[in-house]
Design a protein around this motif. Structure first.
Motif: not given
Length: 259
Positions: A65-66, A77-81, A92-93
């Motif tokens: 994703v981008a 931030t990257r990755g779903l907690p 990605i946020e």
């Protein structure tokens, strides 16, 4: 602020089509899915030359994703907690600094097929993690947009031939229930808030003349927090992109926010 989401199905395959759409549509922010590239392999120079900042969360050959933004970004931030063992690049946020700061979450939700099996279990677990993350962000009471390829057909009206999808992970009752739980948190489906008509799709398969027959489904969504929904001015699907040269099987969908 014009904010779009677009599953490009491979940045290398869309290396001409994506810049052409960006030049024509002029979105301020775009969340991309299925870039199918590691971070260092993403052709960021092309988009930086068009005035976009580029943030990626890549993976070799799959997913990825981008976020492309003409506006400043912070707190990327990257990755779903929720699962430290999850190595798939699907979330990605970033906070987009316009006249109003908007938290943008770009997502590529798992497909889940075949059903039953571990891929469907992963899909449902991922959706539960997304629900948990959404609760955290909604508690902050700031404008937030969750946008991307959800791989969920919310209702039969979102498929040209719903009878073909009854046993598919995209339309199973458990998938739809998980999607409704997101809405129940207070999120607004931006497109349905502006257009309740049937026959509106964001994906057409490459096979069996799906595009020519308009045999599509609506699986790309922008869900808005109450604070973002208050800013919503428009939401449109750029359907014509599917008829272009070397198109993705998805098309962009975008919103205009008073931000």
């Amino acid at each position: 602020m014009k904010l779009a989401t677009f599953n490009i199905n491979g940045i290398k395959a869309r290396i001409e089509a994506l810049p052409a759409w960006l030049a024509a549509a002029q979105p301020d922010v775009v969340c991309l899915q299925e870039i199918k590239s590691v971070d260092e392999g993403f052709p960021r120079e092309i988009f930086e030359a068009m005035g976009y900042r580029v943030e990626t969360h890549g993976q070799k050959s799959f997913n990825g994703v981008a976020i492309l933004s003409k506006l400043p970004l912070e707190d990327v931030t990257r990755g779903l907690p929720g699962d430290e063992t999850d190595e798939q690049a699907r979330w990605i946020e970033a906070t987009v600094l316009g006249r109003r700061a908007i938290r943008v979450c770009g997502l590529y939700l798992p497909n889940g097929n075949p059903v039953p099996g571990p891929k469907y279990d992963y899909k449902l677990a991922w959706m539960s993690r997304m629900e948990a993350r959404a609760k955290v962000l909604l508690a902050q009471e700031e404008p937030t947009v969750f946008c991307g390829d959800y791989n969920v057909i919310p209702q039969d009206a979102d498929a040209a031939k719903p009878e073909l999808w009854t046993t598919d992970a995209l339309a199973l009752p458990q998938s739809r229930a998980a999607y409704r739980r997101l809405l129940a948190l207070g999120l607004t489906d931006a497109f349905r808030a502006r257009d309740a008509s049937p026959g509106q799709y964001t994906f057409w398969d490459y096979q069996a003349g799906a595009w020519e027959r308009n045999n599509g489904i609506r699986i790309d969504h922008l869900l808005l927090s109450p604070q973002a929904a208050d800013l919503l001015r428009d939401c449109q699907i750029d359907k014509q992109v599917r008829a272009g040269d070397k198109p993705s099987d998805h098309v962009p969908i975008w919103i205009n926010l008073d931000a």
